[in-house]
Every structure is written in C-alpha cells, then in structure tokens.
Design an enzyme around this catalytic site. Structure first.
Site, short mmCIF file in Angstrom:
data_model
loop_
_atom_site.label_atom_id
_atom_site.label_comp_id
_atom_site.label_asym_id
_atom_site.label_seq_id
_atom_site.Cartn_x
_atom_site.Cartn_y
_atom_site.Cartn_z
N LYS A 76 0.86 -1.19 0.00
CA LYS A 76 0.00 0.00 0.00
C LYS A 76 0.90 1.24 0.00
O LYS A 76 1.94 1.25 0.69
CB LYS A 76 -0.89 -0.03 1.25
N SER B 196 -9.82 2.42 2.88
CA SER B 196 -8.89 3.11 2.03
C SER B 196 -7.93 2.20 1.27
O SER B 196 -7.29 2.66 0.31
CB SER B 196 -8.06 4.09 2.86
N SER C 171 -10.17 0.01 7.05
CA SER C 171 -9.58 0.09 5.71
C SER C 171 -8.91 -1.15 5.16
O SER C 171 -8.52 -1.17 4.00
CB SER C 171 -8.56 1.23 5.67
N1 GLN Z 1 -13.19 4.83 6.24
C1 GLN Z 1 -12.63 5.27 7.47
C2 GLN Z 1 -12.18 6.70 7.35
O1 GLN Z 1 -12.45 7.26 6.36
C3 GLN Z 1 -11.50 4.37 7.86
C4 GLN Z 1 -10.29 4.60 7.06
C5 GLN Z 1 -9.14 3.73 7.47
O2 GLN Z 1 -9.32 2.71 8.13
N2 GLN Z 1 -7.95 4.17 7.14
O3 GLN Z 1 -11.57 7.25 8.20
#
Ligand code: GLN
Length: 484
Positions: A76, A151, A175
């Site tokens: 990632k 994400s 995410s």
């Molecule tokens: N979707 C969540 C956010 O927007 C979690 C994102 C994540 O786990 N990095 O913060």
C-alpha cells in the site's frame, strides 16, 4: 499461474517449477494488461522487482530461502519505500521519494519478497471508497461501476484481480476489512501494536494498524508471520512473542463459541447481505461451533466517537506537511504564511481538509473537554463492551459492511453516508482488537464479507476460524472476469 495461492507459489519456487523472475514477469505482464481499467497501482516497480526476483532465485539456488522468498507482493502506498515514490494517495506527496523503508517493507524485503509496486488508496487513508485518491478512483474488479472500498482499495482490487498474489494494507477504522469485503478477498487487521507503524504514514496514531490482504487465510498467515513483531522504532509496538500462525490453522472448531452482536443485524443492514451472513454462520454450526446472540450496547456511538478522535489525531499528524520540509510546495510564495496556506490548500484534497478542520476544532481551547475528552470516555465504554462479550464467547461474527460495493459517485458527495459504511468495523479499532473479513457469498454479483473479531493478540485463532471455513467452501477461490 495467477490462480495459485502464495502457499502454492512458494512450493512451485522451491521445486523449480518456475523461477521468481518468471513469476514476477508474469504478474508485471498482468498489471500492464489489466490495470488500465482498474487503476489499482500508483507506481509499478518493474526494474527493481526483477532485480529482487533475480536475487531471490539466487537465494533459492543457494538454499538460503525462507518461506516467502521470491514471492511477489504489492505494498500500500502509505508505507515508505526507500528510493520509491510514496504518495499516500495525495498530491501533497506526489513528489516524495521516501529515504528509508517502513518496518513492514524492510521485513518483506528481508524475507526475499519481491515488491511489484505501490497500490492506490484514499488520500492519507481517509475514505471508504478510494475516491479521495489524487490518482483517481480504483474500480472494483467484480464490476467496474462499483467502488473497491477503501482506504486500501488498490491492494484489495489488485489481489482480487490477481494483479498481485498478496498485498499489505492498513486499517484505522476498517480500511483493510471493508475493501477486502467489497472485493471478495481475505483481509486481516491485527491487534493494535502487533505490526510496526514505523514508516507507515500516520493518519490517527492510536488507531492505525498495518495488516494483510490475501486470497486465503493460509496466505494471510504466511505474510503475517513475516510482518508481525516488536519494533523498537514504534513506541506502541507490542513486545509480545509472535507464534507461527500456520501451525494452528487446522485446529478443530468443535465447541468454538461464536457471538453474534444483535446491534450488527439491526436496521441499516441490507437484507441480502444478512441472508448471506446467516448462511455463513450456519456453515460454522456444521463445523461444530456454538452460536449465541450477544450485545455490544454502545455500537451506535462508535462512528461519532471515531469522527472526533481520528480527525483530532489527523489534524496533529498532518501538520508536518507545511510546504517547507518535504512534499508539495506552492509556486512563488510571497511570504511564509502564504507558503503554508497555499501549499496546504493546494496539496490536500477536500476530505483531508474536512478532517483537519474537524480535528482542529475538536482540540481547540473550550471545546477539548466537550469533544475530545468525551470521545475518549466513550472509547472506554466501547472497549468494555467487547471485554464483556469475550467473557462469554471466543470470537464475534457479523457483516463487515452493511451493503455490498456501492457505485462510484454514489456516496462521494455525502460524507455521513460514506462514514456509516464503516459502522461495523470502527469499534474494533477503537478497542484495538484484531479483526478479519473473509468472502462468504454474493449479492447482485458483488461480494459479501463476514467479519470475525477476536480478543487481543488472538490472530492465530482468527486465522484458524477463517481457514476451516475456507476448507469447506470456495468463495475465496472465485475470480472476477476481467476485460482486456
Ligand atoms: N473509512 C474510514 C475513514 O475514512 C477508515 C479509514 C481507514 O481505516 N484508514 O476514516
């Protein structure tokens, strides 16, 4: 070849059925052929990957190989990679070449793995659809009109489309698990502190945790074996011994106590998803598990609590991007204030700015007690709910996401509806617990993920619970049809 798990690929390398260079070329060719439609990679490292593969082949020939030597993976783009662009999905870091490797990357390289490239992601990991990336949305391999989740949407799409045999992800509020669910793969977010955060660009430091995105639980156990463990450069890294996660995969599930939180099956859960989850739970009954209803009474507080704590920490973490030291700098600043304002104004996207503003507000004098302190108290209540539940059950199960993958553009103008897509995952981060998502079926040809939540440092148990299911089902083996 691409339908092989990394367990099978590692065996093929050892028996010289193919070399790491051949394997790496094969995946690089697939990326060239299919990634134009998916956009799952921000950077492909063809030359470096082939060099790593050559070194791996030499190590294998010399008898110096370890379990995953020569296996390609995708990182990632939140993990710093020495000499390779590390963008975090942001214009702010579009020109940033990291000067060192993150702990996770160093461990993968040290094990002789081959980095195919860096995967697309929501900007600074803020999002649930990958639509906040500066590099554009990733498309879901099961349906190009659908989001891959976020994400870690690039990693999830790449593994689902077999453009990488395995990948890393990070999970602050869901995410790893939510994109794994939406793309039909296996994702594991370990206990907070299990995997080093060193060199993993910080979003919300008390919640961020690196983990694994793979086809199967067995594959996840192999990569977790490599990336888990204490790192003195991460002050919250856990000094706990790391078991060999492979050795307990086969344990029987007879007598396993599964708790189903009634709050995870209430209003808001899509009826089709609920049916698929029910049949997965039935499969566990057949494997000898006992299932009972439990309650996590503070579930509805998780999203609002998270959206105070995560933005507060992000506003502090992202203050380092000031246009002075690294990253984006605006053209022709007239003075220092103009440099700060325009560099940040031009370098960050809308969602990141929204979070910085919410966080700065919540931490400001006069509001700190009302928001941040209160959110910290609620965080304790949420953790206590889990502690009570684990007095009665071994694992908790439910849907990973209330719906299957939604369409691109469907939620991007409505942040609250986007935030609610993490309603079942966020509490796990607030408590610091490990959680997984495994594919268990489809609704309207889009994958459904089952979430499995374990107690602290219970990764081995989670992987075992997931693996036994995958031995009697084949959802994890389904492959999307790609055009190209
Ligand atoms: N979707 C969540 C956010 O927007 C979690 C994102 C994540 O786990 N990095 O913060």
């Amino acid at each position: 070849m691409h339908d092989k798990t990394i367990t099978e690929l590692a065996a093929g390398l050892r028996t010289k059925e193919f070399s790491s260079v051949e394997l790496t070329r094969y995946y690089l060719d697939r990326i060239t052929r299919y990634d134009k439609q998916l956009n799952s990679y921000v950077t492909v490292c063809a030359d470096q990957a082939l060099q790593q593969a050559q070194a791996a082949d030499q190590a294998i020939a010399a008898g110096d190989a370890v379990s995953l030597t020569g296996i390609p993976l995708a990182q990632k783009d939140i993990f710093c990679t020495d000499g390779v662009k590390t963008s975090c999905g942001s214009r702010m870091l579009d020109n940033f070449i990291a000067p060192y490797d993150a702990g996770v990357v160093a461990r993968c390289n040290g094990a002789g793995m081959v980095m195919l490239g860096k995967t697309n992601m929501d900007e600074f990991a803020m999002g649930s659809s990958n639509e906040t990336s500066y590099y554009g949305s990733v498309h879901n391999p099961w349906d190009p009109d659908a989001v891959p989740g976020g994400s870690s949407g690039g990693s999830a799409a790449a593994v689902a489309a077999r453009l990488a045999p395995v990948a890393t992800g990070t999970d602050t509020g869901g995410s790893i698990r939510q994109p794994a669910s939406l793309c039909g793969i296996t994702g594991l977010k370990p206990t907070y502190g299990r995997v080093s955060r060193y060199g993993m660009i910080a979003f919300a430091s008390s919640l961020d945790q690196g983990g694994v995105m793979a086809r199967t639980a067995e594959d996840a156990s192999l990569l977790l074996n490599i990336i888990a463990g204490f790192d003195e450069r991460d002050s919250t890294s856990a000094e706990q011994p790391v078991p060999d996660y492979r050795t307990t995969l086969e344990e029987s599930l007879a007598g396993l106590k599964i708790g189903l939180p009634k709050e995870y099956f209430a209003e808001g859960l899509d009826a089709g998803v609920a049916r698929v989850i029910d049949s997965a739970v039935d499969e566990y009954r057949k494997l000898g598990a006992q299932v009972k209803e439990i309650s996590l009474p503070n579930t509805s507080l998780a999203v609002p609590t998270y959206y105070v704590i995560a933005p507060a920490e992000c506003s502090s973490n992202l203050s380092r991007f000031d246009g002075v030291r690294f990253g984006y700098r605006c053209d022709n600043p007239v003075d220092l204030e103009d440099l700060y304002k325009r560099s940040r104004g031009e370098g960050f996207g809308a969602e990141v700015k929204r979070r910085i503003m919410i966080g700065t507000y919540a931490l400001s004098a006069g509001y700190y007690d009302a928001y941040y302190l209160k959110a910290q108290r609620l965080r304790h209540l949420i953790s206590d709910d889990f502690a009570k539940a684990f007095e009665e059950v071994d694992v908790i199960m439910g849907p990973t996401s209330p719906t299957v993958a939604f369409n691109l553009g469907e939620k991007s103008s409505d942040p609250v509806s986007m935030y609610l897509s993490d309603i079942y995952t966020i509490a796990v981060n607030l408590a610091g617990l490990p959680g997984m998502s495994i594919p268990v079926g489809f609704v309207d040809q889009r994958p459904v993920g089952l979430q499995i939540i374990g107690n602290y440092f219970g990764e081995a148990r989670l992987l075992n619970v997931a693996h036994r299911f995958q031995q009697v089902t084949d959802w994890h083996a389904r492959t999307p049809q790609l055009k190209g």
